[in-house]
Design a protein around this motif. Structure first.
Motif, PDB file in Angstrom:
ATOM      1  N   GLN A   1       0.828  -1.208   0.000  1.00  0.00           N
ATOM      2  CA  GLN A   1       0.000   0.000   0.000  1.00  0.00           C
ATOM      3  C   GLN A   1       0.861   1.257   0.000  1.00  0.00           C
ATOM      4  O   GLN A   1       0.613   2.197  -0.756  1.00  0.00           O
ATOM      5  N   ILE A   2       1.879   1.276   0.851  1.00  0.00           N
ATOM      6  CA  ILE A   2       2.786   2.429   0.933  1.00  0.00           C
ATOM      7  C   ILE A   2       3.562   2.603  -0.370  1.00  0.00           C
ATOM      8  O   ILE A   2       3.724   3.721  -0.878  1.00  0.00           O
ATOM      9  N   LEU A   3       4.031   1.494  -0.928  1.00  0.00           N
ATOM     10  CA  LEU A   3       4.816   1.548  -2.164  1.00  0.00           C
ATOM     11  C   LEU A   3       3.976   1.984  -3.361  1.00  0.00           C
ATOM     12  O   LEU A   3       4.451   2.751  -4.207  1.00  0.00           O
ATOM     13  N   THR A   4       2.738   1.511  -3.448  1.00  0.00           N
ATOM     14  CA  THR A   4       1.861   1.922  -4.559  1.00  0.00           C
ATOM     15  C   THR A   4       1.536   3.406  -4.472  1.00  0.00           C
ATOM     16  O   THR A   4       1.459   4.104  -5.488  1.00  0.00           O
ATOM     17  N   LYS A   5       1.378   3.898  -3.230  1.00  0.00           N
ATOM     18  CA  LYS A   5       1.127   5.333  -3.034  1.00  0.00           C
ATOM     19  C   LYS A   5       2.349   6.150  -3.471  1.00  0.00           C
ATOM     20  O   LYS A   5       2.213   7.193  -4.116  1.00  0.00           O
ATOM     21  N   SER A   6       3.539   5.656  -3.126  1.00  0.00           N
ATOM     22  CA  SER A   6       4.783   6.335  -3.527  1.00  0.00           C
ATOM     23  C   SER A   6       4.919   6.344  -5.039  1.00  0.00           C
ATOM     24  O   SER A   6       5.313   7.347  -5.645  1.00  0.00           O
ATOM     25  N   ARG A   7       4.600   5.214  -5.659  1.00  0.00           N
ATOM     26  CA  ARG A   7       4.691   5.103  -7.118  1.00  0.00           C
ATOM     27  C   ARG A   7       3.760   6.102  -7.797  1.00  0.00           C
ATOM     28  O   ARG A   7       4.143   6.757  -8.778  1.00  0.00           O
ATOM     29  N   GLU A   8       2.542   6.229  -7.282  1.00  0.00           N
ATOM     30  CA  GLU A   8       1.567   7.160  -7.856  1.00  0.00           C
ATOM     31  C   GLU A   8       2.050   8.605  -7.763  1.00  0.00           C
ATOM     32  O   GLU A   8       1.884   9.392  -8.696  1.00  0.00           O
ATOM     33  N   THR A   9       2.656   8.959  -6.614  1.00  0.00           N
ATOM     34  CA  THR A   9       3.167  10.315  -6.427  1.00  0.00           C
ATOM     35  C   THR A   9       4.261  10.633  -7.433  1.00  0.00           C
ATOM     36  O   THR A   9       4.249  11.688  -8.082  1.00  0.00           O
ATOM     37  N   LEU A  10       5.217   9.712  -7.580  1.00  0.00           N
ATOM     38  CA  LEU A  10       6.321   9.920  -8.525  1.00  0.00           C
ATOM     39  C   LEU A  10       5.818   9.931  -9.968  1.00  0.00           C
ATOM     40  O   LEU A  10       6.295  10.715 -10.793  1.00  0.00           O
ATOM     41  N   LEU A  11       4.857   9.058 -10.253  1.00  0.00           N
ATOM     42  CA  LEU A  11       4.306   8.974 -11.606  1.00  0.00           C
ATOM     43  C   LEU A  11       3.570  10.261 -11.978  1.00  0.00           C
ATOM     44  O   LEU A  11       3.680  10.738 -13.119  1.00  0.00           O
ATOM     45  N   SER A  12       2.837  10.828 -11.024  1.00  0.00           N
ATOM     46  CA  SER A  12       2.114  12.083 -11.293  1.00  0.00           C
ATOM     47  C   SER A  12       3.092  13.226 -11.567  1.00  0.00           C
ATOM     48  O   SER A  12       2.824  14.091 -12.409  1.00  0.00           O
ATOM     49  N   GLN A  13       4.232  13.228 -10.866  1.00  0.00           N
ATOM     50  CA  GLN A  13       5.264  14.242 -11.106  1.00  0.00           C
ATOM     51  C   GLN A  13       5.872  14.078 -12.504  1.00  0.00           C
ATOM     52  O   GLN A  13       6.098  15.063 -13.219  1.00  0.00           O
ATOM     53  N   LYS A  14       6.114  12.834 -12.879  1.00  0.00           N
ATOM     54  CA  LYS A  14       6.677  12.548 -14.199  1.00  0.00           C
ATOM     55  C   LYS A  14       5.706  12.976 -15.309  1.00  0.00           C
ATOM     56  O   LYS A  14       6.109  13.592 -16.303  1.00  0.00           O
ATOM     57  N   ILE A  15       4.427  12.676 -15.118  1.00  0.00           N
ATOM     58  CA  ILE A  15       3.405  13.043 -16.109  1.00  0.00           C
ATOM     59  C   ILE A  15       3.288  14.565 -16.229  1.00  0.00           C
ATOM     60  O   ILE A  15       3.148  15.097 -17.333  1.00  0.00           O
ATOM     61  N   ALA A  16       3.344  15.254 -15.076  1.00  0.00           N
ATOM     62  CA  ALA A  16       3.247  16.725 -15.084  1.00  0.00           C
ATOM     63  C   ALA A  16       4.387  17.346 -15.886  1.00  0.00           C
ATOM     64  O   ALA A  16       4.178  18.294 -16.667  1.00  0.00           O
ATOM     65  N   ILE A  17       5.596  16.807 -15.740  1.00  0.00           N
ATOM     66  CA  ILE A  17       6.766  17.317 -16.486  1.00  0.00           C
ATOM     67  C   ILE A  17       6.602  17.029 -17.977  1.00  0.00           C
ATOM     68  O   ILE A  17       6.856  17.909 -18.822  1.00  0.00           O
ATOM     69  N   HIS A  18       6.177  15.813 -18.315  1.00  0.00           N
ATOM     70  CA  HIS A  18       5.986  15.452 -19.725  1.00  0.00           C
ATOM     71  C   HIS A  18       4.902  16.316 -20.375  1.00  0.00           C
ATOM     72  O   HIS A  18       5.026  16.683 -21.553  1.00  0.00           O
ATOM     73  N   ASN A  19       3.848  16.638 -19.621  1.00  0.00           N
ATOM     74  CA  ASN A  19       2.788  17.506 -20.152  1.00  0.00           C
ATOM     75  C   ASN A  19       3.327  18.903 -20.463  1.00  0.00           C
ATOM     76  O   ASN A  19       2.981  19.506 -21.485  1.00  0.00           O
ATOM     77  N   GLN A  20       4.164  19.400 -19.552  1.00  0.00           N
ATOM     78  CA  GLN A  20       4.774  20.717 -19.754  1.00  0.00           C
ATOM     79  C   GLN A  20       5.670  20.721 -20.998  1.00  0.00           C
ATOM     80  O   GLN A  20       5.656  21.667 -21.794  1.00  0.00           O
ATOM     81  N   LEU A  21       6.440  19.651 -21.176  1.00  0.00           N
ATOM     82  CA  LEU A  21       7.311  19.543 -22.345  1.00  0.00           C
ATOM     83  C   LEU A  21       6.504  19.423 -23.634  1.00  0.00           C
ATOM     84  O   LEU A  21       6.874  20.004 -24.664  1.00  0.00           O
ATOM     85  N   ARG A  22       5.418  18.687 -23.570  1.00  0.00           N
ATOM     86  CA  ARG A  22       4.574  18.504 -24.765  1.00  0.00           C
ATOM     87  C   ARG A  22       3.955  19.823 -25.219  1.00  0.00           C
ATOM     88  O   ARG A  22       3.846  20.094 -26.417  1.00  0.00           O
ATOM     89  N   GLU A  23       3.522  20.638 -24.252  1.00  0.00           N
ATOM     90  CA  GLU A  23       2.944  21.935 -24.586  1.00  0.00           C
ATOM     91  C   GLU A  23       4.002  22.874 -25.180  1.00  0.00           C
ATOM     92  O   GLU A  23       3.735  23.618 -26.121  1.00  0.00           O
ATOM     93  N   ALA A  24       5.210  22.821 -24.606  1.00  0.00           N
ATOM     94  CA  ALA A  24       6.286  23.710 -25.066  1.00  0.00           C
ATOM     95  C   ALA A  24       6.773  23.353 -26.463  1.00  0.00           C
ATOM     96  O   ALA A  24       7.057  24.243 -27.275  1.00  0.00           O
ATOM     97  N   VAL A  25       6.874  22.067 -26.778  1.00  0.00           N
ATOM     98  CA  VAL A  25       7.432  21.651 -28.067  1.00  0.00           C
ATOM     99  C   VAL A  25       6.562  22.096 -29.238  1.00  0.00           C
ATOM    100  O   VAL A  25       7.050  22.335 -30.351  1.00  0.00           O
ATOM    101  N   SER A  26       5.269  22.261 -29.010  1.00  0.00           N
ATOM    102  CA  SER A  26       4.379  22.641 -30.098  1.00  0.00           C
ATOM    103  C   SER A  26       4.168  24.154 -30.201  1.00  0.00           C
ATOM    104  O   SER A  26       3.640  24.637 -31.200  1.00  0.00           O
ATOM    105  N   HIS A  27       4.597  24.909 -29.164  1.00  0.00           N
ATOM    106  CA  HIS A  27       4.344  26.347 -29.176  1.00  0.00           C
ATOM    107  C   HIS A  27       5.601  27.217 -29.034  1.00  0.00           C
ATOM    108  O   HIS A  27       5.626  28.353 -29.499  1.00  0.00           O
TER     109      HIS A  27
END
Length: 343
Positions: free
Chosen positions: A135-161
């Protein structure tokens, strides 16, 4: 068993507001204590003396506030006291008097809820050790994954504009992304190791992943929220908890569309949604069901919700039978083969 006294506890980060009432709703004590194990243990020990009762004569009721509940949960399990951790929205909707708001009043409302709905109490028990770690590890994974997704979203927006901004962001996030990916991979390996160490958990995962659409992440999360299916053995109960059961919405002559309740585990519901999407692509039986219902004019999301419900029933079926999932088509083929061998 109906307890003689109920202690309602309003949990916050630093303190607990405690109200003890009798089965006749008479207030016996109102106290504020620190939210730590030492204070909780002293308070509960004192209450047993003051009320002159045995442990089984007291029910402690509180709302589910996540990590802030942990000291209370540990002490109750350690002391052998009955603790009921209830959904906050259920207590709120059951309250007859919502005038005014304070921690003291909330503690009283929780205590009254514990008395009125004593027969529905689900006594808290500590999750299995491996499940707790997962349970603790899955919660940690979700937190790190959300941070990774947020960075990728920012990069995706920047590359097109703005290519200039994109190049700067790539250089800034390069090391961070690499660290996140390594950390996520390490956590996934730890979860896999924990799964394989416990025979029962490993078996549950094997059974769950035999169902089309259910992957490793969904299987692990199902094991965690059900305490390896010790908390849920009934498909309807689990389906209601996840939030895939439609309820009637009628009043007099007015009949509205059935709706699922908002009181649901949204995390596992999202994972089950992805599983249902995968299932209607890979499983011929549910694929045919989905397209048949849609062709009849049913709303796609309503049919998809029905597929989720069917998946929950499949999940409980494989766990209770302790057998891998076999589709109707595979079952028919096996029966035909067996009949040919016999003839």
């Amino acid at each position: 068993m109906k307890q003689k006294y109920v202690i309602g506890i309003d949990v916050s980060k630093s303190k607990l507001d405690c109200t003890a009432i009798s089965s006749t709703l008479q207030i016996q004590s109102e106290t504020v204590i620190a939210n730590n194990e030492k204070s909780i243990q002293s308070y509960l020990k004192e209450m047993l003396k003051v009320l002159k009762v045995k442990k089984e004569d007291i029910l402690i009721c509180c709302e589910n506030t996540g990590i802030y509940n942990r000291p209370l949960e540990r002490i109750c399990v350690k002391s052998g006291l009955n603790l009921w951790v209830e959904h906050a929205l259920r207590i709120k909707r059951a309250s007859t008097d919502m005038r005014g708001k304070s921690d003291r009043k909330d503690a009283l409302r929780i205590a009254e809820y514990g008395v009125r709905y004593n027969d529905r109490a689900i006594i808290y028990s500590e999750p299995l050790d491996h499940v707790k770690q997962m349970q603790i590890l899955t919660k940690s994974r979700e937190t790190l994954l959300s941070q990774k997704i947020a960075i990728h979203n920012q990069l995706r927006e920047a590359v097109s504009h703005d290519r200039f901004e994109y190049n700067l962001l790539v250089q800034s996030y390069k090391k961070v992304l690499k660290t996140l990916e390594v950390s996520i991979k390490e956590i996934e390996e730890k979860i896999e190791l924990l799964t394989n160490e416990d025979h029962d958990i490993r078996r549950s995962k094997e059974l769950l992943t035999s169902i089309p659409g259910i992957g490793n992440i969904c299987a692990v999360n199902l094991i965690v929220i059900t305490n390896n299916f010790q908390s849920f053995r009934n498909a309807k109960h689990l389906a209601c908890y996840i939030g895939v059961v439609p309820f009637k919405n009628e009043s007099g002559g007015i009949i509205k569309k059935e709706r699922v309740s908002k009181m649901a585990n949204t995390k596992i519901k999202k994972l089950l949604h992805m599983a249902a999407m995968a299932t209607i692509r890979s499983d011929q039986e549910l694929k045919a069901y989905f397209h048949r219902k849609v062709s009849q004019g049913k709303n796609k999301m309503s049919v998809l919700n029905a597929v989720k419900n069917k998946l929950v029933h499949r999940i409980i079926a494989v766990i209770n039978r302790n057998e891998h999932f076999i589709s109707k088509n595979e079952l028919t083929l096996n029966e035909e083969k067996n009949s040919c061998i016999l003839t």
